[in-house]
Scaffold this motif. Structure first.
Motif, PDB file in Angstrom:
ATOM      1  N   GLY A 121    -151.626 -42.287  92.034  1.00 31.82           N
ATOM      2  CA  GLY A 121    -151.026 -40.956  92.112  1.00 31.82           C
ATOM      3  C   GLY A 121    -149.502 -40.965  92.134  1.00 31.82           C
ATOM      4  N   ILE A 122    -148.914 -42.108  92.500  1.00 30.12           N
ATOM      5  CA  ILE A 122    -147.488 -42.135  92.827  1.00 30.12           C
ATOM      6  C   ILE A 122    -146.594 -41.894  91.611  1.00 30.12           C
ATOM      7  CG2 ILE A 122    -145.636 -43.580  93.780  1.00 30.12           C
ATOM      8  CD1 ILE A 122    -147.954 -44.926  95.489  1.00 30.12           C
ATOM      9  N   VAL A 123    -146.759 -42.699  90.557  1.00 31.33           N
ATOM     10  CA  VAL A 123    -145.879 -42.543  89.394  1.00 31.33           C
ATOM     11  C   VAL A 123    -146.115 -41.189  88.703  1.00 31.33           C
ATOM     12  CG1 VAL A 123    -145.126 -43.512  87.193  1.00 31.33           C
ATOM     13  CG2 VAL A 123    -145.686 -45.054  89.082  1.00 31.33           C
ATOM     14  N   PRO A 124    -147.362 -40.840  88.351  1.00 32.73           N
ATOM     15  CA  PRO A 124    -147.550 -39.525  87.718  1.00 32.73           C
ATOM     16  C   PRO A 124    -147.130 -38.379  88.640  1.00 32.73           C
ATOM     17  CG  PRO A 124    -149.550 -40.843  87.526  1.00 32.73           C
ATOM     18  CD  PRO A 124    -148.634 -41.578  88.451  1.00 32.73           C
ATOM     19  N   GLY A 125    -147.353 -38.529  89.948  1.00 27.14           N
ATOM     20  CA  GLY A 125    -146.985 -37.470  90.888  1.00 27.14           C
ATOM     21  C   GLY A 125    -145.498 -37.181  90.843  1.00 27.14           C
ATOM     22  N   VAL A 126    -144.689 -38.233  90.913  1.00 26.42           N
ATOM     23  CA  VAL A 126    -143.236 -38.070  90.898  1.00 26.42           C
ATOM     24  C   VAL A 126    -142.760 -37.558  89.532  1.00 26.42           C
ATOM     25  CG1 VAL A 126    -141.037 -39.330  90.972  1.00 26.42           C
ATOM     26  CG2 VAL A 126    -142.817 -39.806  92.682  1.00 26.42           C
ATOM     27  N   LEU A 127    -143.282 -38.180  88.459  1.00 27.93           N
ATOM     28  CA  LEU A 127    -142.760 -37.838  87.124  1.00 27.93           C
ATOM     29  C   LEU A 127    -143.161 -36.438  86.680  1.00 27.93           C
ATOM     30  CD1 LEU A 127    -143.053 -41.248  85.240  1.00 27.93           C
ATOM     31  CD2 LEU A 127    -141.091 -40.249  86.453  1.00 27.93           C
ATOM     32  N   TRP A 128    -144.398 -36.033  86.946  1.00 27.74           N
ATOM     33  CA  TRP A 128    -144.795 -34.677  86.536  1.00 27.74           C
ATOM     34  C   TRP A 128    -144.138 -33.622  87.437  1.00 27.74           C
ATOM     35  CZ3 TRP A 128    -145.715 -34.712  81.849  1.00 27.74           C
ATOM     36  CH2 TRP A 128    -146.592 -35.604  81.232  1.00 27.74           C
ATOM     37  N   ALA A 129    -143.890 -33.968  88.693  1.00 23.18           N
ATOM     38  CA  ALA A 129    -143.169 -33.031  89.557  1.00 23.18           C
ATOM     39  C   ALA A 129    -141.759 -32.804  89.010  1.00 23.18           C
ATOM     40  CB  ALA A 129    -143.111 -33.562  90.989  1.00 23.18           C
ATOM     41  N   TRP A 130    -141.127 -33.902  88.603  1.00 21.88           N
ATOM     42  CA  TRP A 130    -139.795 -33.810  87.998  1.00 21.88           C
ATOM     43  C   TRP A 130    -139.848 -32.931  86.747  1.00 21.88           C
ATOM     44  CZ3 TRP A 130    -134.785 -35.048  88.964  1.00 21.88           C
ATOM     45  CH2 TRP A 130    -133.906 -35.018  87.881  1.00 21.88           C
ATOM     46  N   HIS A 131    -140.814 -33.221  85.895  1.00 22.91           N
ATOM     47  CA  HIS A 131    -140.962 -32.457  84.660  1.00 22.91           C
ATOM     48  C   HIS A 131    -141.126 -30.964  84.946  1.00 22.91           C
ATOM     49  CE1 HIS A 131    -143.471 -30.469  81.606  1.00 22.91           C
ATOM     50  NE2 HIS A 131    -142.769 -31.156  80.741  1.00 22.91           N
ATOM     51  N   ASP A 132    -142.006 -30.658  85.887  1.00 19.72           N
ATOM     52  CA  ASP A 132    -142.354 -29.251  86.118  1.00 19.72           C
ATOM     53  C   ASP A 132    -141.242 -28.473  86.822  1.00 19.72           C
ATOM     54  OD1 ASP A 132    -144.686 -29.971  84.959  1.00 19.72           O
ATOM     55  OD2 ASP A 132    -145.970 -29.639  86.706  1.00 19.72           O
ATOM     56  N   GLU A 133    -140.362 -29.189  87.496  1.00 23.25           N
ATOM     57  CA  GLU A 133    -139.267 -28.503  88.198  1.00 23.25           C
ATOM     58  C   GLU A 133    -137.949 -28.576  87.448  1.00 23.25           C
ATOM     59  OE1 GLU A 133    -138.773 -26.721  91.158  1.00 23.25           O
ATOM     60  OE2 GLU A 133    -140.946 -26.467  91.000  1.00 23.25           O
ATOM     61  N   ARG A 134    -137.683 -29.729  86.817  1.00 24.54           N
ATOM     62  CA  ARG A 134    -136.344 -29.955  86.264  1.00 24.54           C
ATOM     63  C   ARG A 134    -136.302 -29.949  84.745  1.00 24.54           C
ATOM     64  NH1 ARG A 134    -133.543 -32.166  90.829  1.00 24.54           N
ATOM     65  NH2 ARG A 134    -134.588 -31.051  92.506  1.00 24.54           N
ATOM     66  N   GLU A 135    -137.457 -30.153  84.107  1.00 27.97           N
ATOM     67  CA  GLU A 135    -137.437 -30.209  82.642  1.00 27.97           C
ATOM     68  C   GLU A 135    -138.523 -29.302  82.104  1.00 27.97           C
ATOM     69  OE1 GLU A 135    -136.851 -33.961  80.849  1.00 27.97           O
ATOM     70  OE2 GLU A 135    -135.694 -34.737  82.533  1.00 27.97           O
ATOM     71  N   THR A 136    -138.572 -28.104  82.633  1.00 21.23           N
ATOM     72  CA  THR A 136    -139.677 -27.207  82.311  1.00 21.23           C
ATOM     73  C   THR A 136    -139.740 -26.873  80.823  1.00 21.23           C
ATOM     74  OG1 THR A 136    -138.215 -25.485  83.067  1.00 21.23           O
ATOM     75  CG2 THR A 136    -139.979 -26.111  84.558  1.00 21.23           C
ATOM     76  N   GLY A 137    -138.615 -26.985  80.137  1.00 15.30           N
ATOM     77  CA  GLY A 137    -138.611 -26.689  78.704  1.00 15.30           C
ATOM     78  C   GLY A 137    -139.237 -27.784  77.863  1.00 15.30           C
ATOM     79  N   GLU A 138    -139.324 -28.990  78.437  1.00 15.46           N
ATOM     80  CA  GLU A 138    -139.846 -30.135  77.677  1.00 15.46           C
ATOM     81  C   GLU A 138    -141.372 -30.061  77.585  1.00 15.46           C
ATOM     82  OE1 GLU A 138    -138.520 -33.139  76.445  1.00 15.46           O
ATOM     83  OE2 GLU A 138    -136.479 -32.403  76.646  1.00 15.46           O
TER      84      GLU A 138
END
Lengths: 293, 227
Positions: A121-138
């Motif tokens: 859960g750790i790597v996908p958890g951190v990376l998708w959280a980043w995506h969904d908060e900081r790179e929502t356009g991607e």
């Protein structure tokens, strides 16, 4: 193509020599090693990233329960928390997401081990959280996200090559600890796009989990593993924060991994996934073990 | 881990049904390999879990994984969670035994699978060695060393001169490159099991050609499946 490296220093030298950036080098190297094209390898990476996204959605939307009954429903609680002490979307999503993905695994759902099932859960958890908060356009299938997953893999390969990724061999530092270092490196890449910083962030994170016991209740990948995924996601964010501030790990990554290997070897077997020590031997742990055996 | 350089998907994989790569995914792979080697309809199955598996198979769903593998359901297939119901509908009875004491030479995560059907039996001993990787260490009493990561051809033959040469020639004749080959016999002049791991797809004509070789009793193709 020279694909062999046994340390981060050697990997970084190969990357510099190649003229590619770190994730591009990892992709080319994999293509060279497997005989599959870069495009095919990239597509397989996207396929696995998509599976982590599906695990995440499932963990956040379905109330699940493990065979033992010890695990389930906490990701939903975390994501619905009304008044969390930290008021930051990225932080709170990383906590809930890492729990969600690992709960799906513990409850018999489909996941991608990264590097292991207990730490998936750790790597996908951190990376998708980043995506969904900081790179929502991607889009989910963005090259930037792919690069982050590749950097996490690069960190994992160095740890596996120099030490181990097995809790039975090296304790939890080798599973959730390694995943935390991988997530820290990947997050650093998203912020700084610098290969040296990837391993600096990874070193900072890995130092934090040296000596961590692997003492699962009833020998099952549930307690403390699932909640530890959330803690290690936060540790990864902390490491990336330090790295982004320009703070260097005093001990370089390769030496931290060496220390991890040596600590793992000196840990008693009761703390290496045998369920014969630590939390597994608490009264509650033993009661559970009797019940599920 | 192996001496080969590690790849991205050694880290980011396997794709699996949880909770455990070794106690769930690995067990499904061992059972899947056993089914491929048996190569026929299974009417009865018995599995003995040793060591760590004996203590934890219930919580890890190792029974579901095992039955899934016997049904041809792979570790990344969500039907794995429903394998017991599927087996019941198909009237496949699988007996599961926990053996807490284990012979010293066994790997800590060992399962012995016994299959029967159509007048034939198969007994394999498999070890789940971590991260979903497996090793079949014994097949019908013959030592073996089968990972399932490459396509393999298993040849049961009489221990006599020329069999190995015949098999390598038959495979070469069908464009199949050999990665690794080892013959295991119980004693001189007895039957032997030849395990050949290959790089290429094995056409059924190659298996038929191997079966025509003097001294060969039977041959089976065990396809690789990674996850």
């Amino acid at each position: 193509m020279n694909t062999r490296f046994s340390s981060a220093a050697e990997l970084l030298a190969l990357v510099a020599e190649s003229g590619l950036h770190l994730p591009a080098f990892m992709l080319e190297r994999d293509s060279f090693l497997t005989g599959k094209s870069v495009a095919e390898t990239h597509e397989e990476l996207f396929r696995r990233m998509a599976i982590t996204r599906q695990s995440l959605q499932r963990g956040l939307s379905e109330r699940q329960s493990s065979f033992s009954g010890m695990t389930g429903g906490n990701a939903i609680l975390a994501s619905a928390s009304a008044d969390p002490p930290v008021r930051d979307g990225f932080f709170n999503k990383a906590v809930a997401y890492s729990l969600a993905v690992n709960e799906v695994s513990a409850c018999g759902g489909k996941v991608v081990a990264f590097p292991t099932g207990g730490s998936c859960g750790i790597v996908p958890g951190v990376l998708w959280a980043w995506h969904d908060e900081r790179e929502t356009g991607e889009p989910f299938r963005s090259d930037r996200m792919a690069e982050a997953f590749l950097c996490a893999s690069a960190v994992g390969i160095v740890i596996a090559t120099k030490a181990t990724l097995s809790g039975a061999a090296g304790g939890c530092q080798a599973e959730c600890g390694a995943a935390s270092a991988m997530a820290a490196g990947a997050l650093s890449w998203l912020m700084r796009r610098d290969a040296g910083s990837v391993f600096n962030a990874a070193a900072l994170a890995l130092k934090n989990s040296l000596g961590l016991a692997c003492d699962p209740v009833a020998g099952l990948v549930e307690v403390p593993c699932v909640k530890r995924n959330a803690f290690m996601a936060v540790a990864a964010i902390t490491a990336a924060s330090l790295d982004a501030a320009g703070i260097r790990s005093y001990i370089p990554f390769d030496e931290v991994v060496e220390a991890m290997r040596s600590i793992g070897e000196s840990m008693p077997s009761s703390l290496r996934e045998s369920a014969e020590g630590g939390l597994a031997m608490t009264p509650t742990g033993k009661t559970c073990a009797d019940r599920v055996r | 881990m192996a001496d080969r350089p590690l790849t991205i998907f050694d880290m980011f994989g396997p794709v699996m049904i949880g909770p455990s790569s070794s106690h769930t995914a690995g067990i499904a792979r061992i059972a899947f390999l056993a089914r491929s080697i048996f190569d026929g309809e299974i009417s009865a199955a018995k599995a003995t879990f040793y060591g760590s598996l004996a203590r934890t198979w219930k919580g890890h769903g190792s029974d579901k994984a095992l039955v899934a593998g016997l049904l041809g359901i792979y570790p990344d297939d969500e039907r794995l969670g429903f394998s017991l119901e599927i087996a019941r509908r198909m009237n496949l009875n699988v007996e599961i035994i926990s053996e807490y004491r284990m012979p010293g030479r066994y790997h800590p995560n060992t399962v012995v699978i016994e299959l029967s059907g159509g007048g034939r039996t198969l007994r394999v001993r498999g070890a789940s060695v971590g991260g979903g990787s497996v090793l079949l260490q014994s097949i019908n009493g013959f030592d073996a060393d089968l990972t399932g990561e490459l396509d393999a051809v298993l040849v049961l033959h009489h221990d006599e001169i020329g069999v190995l040469a015949g098999v390598t020639a038959a495979l070469a004749g069908h464009g199949v490159n050999i990665a690794c080959a080892a013959s295991h016999r119980r004693e001189k002049g007895d039957e032997a099991l030849l395990v050949v791991e290959v790089d290429d797809h094995v056409p059924s004509a190659a298996i038929a050609a191997v079966e025509r070789i003097r001294g060969v009793i039977s041959a089976v193709h065990v396809p690789a499946r990674s996850c």
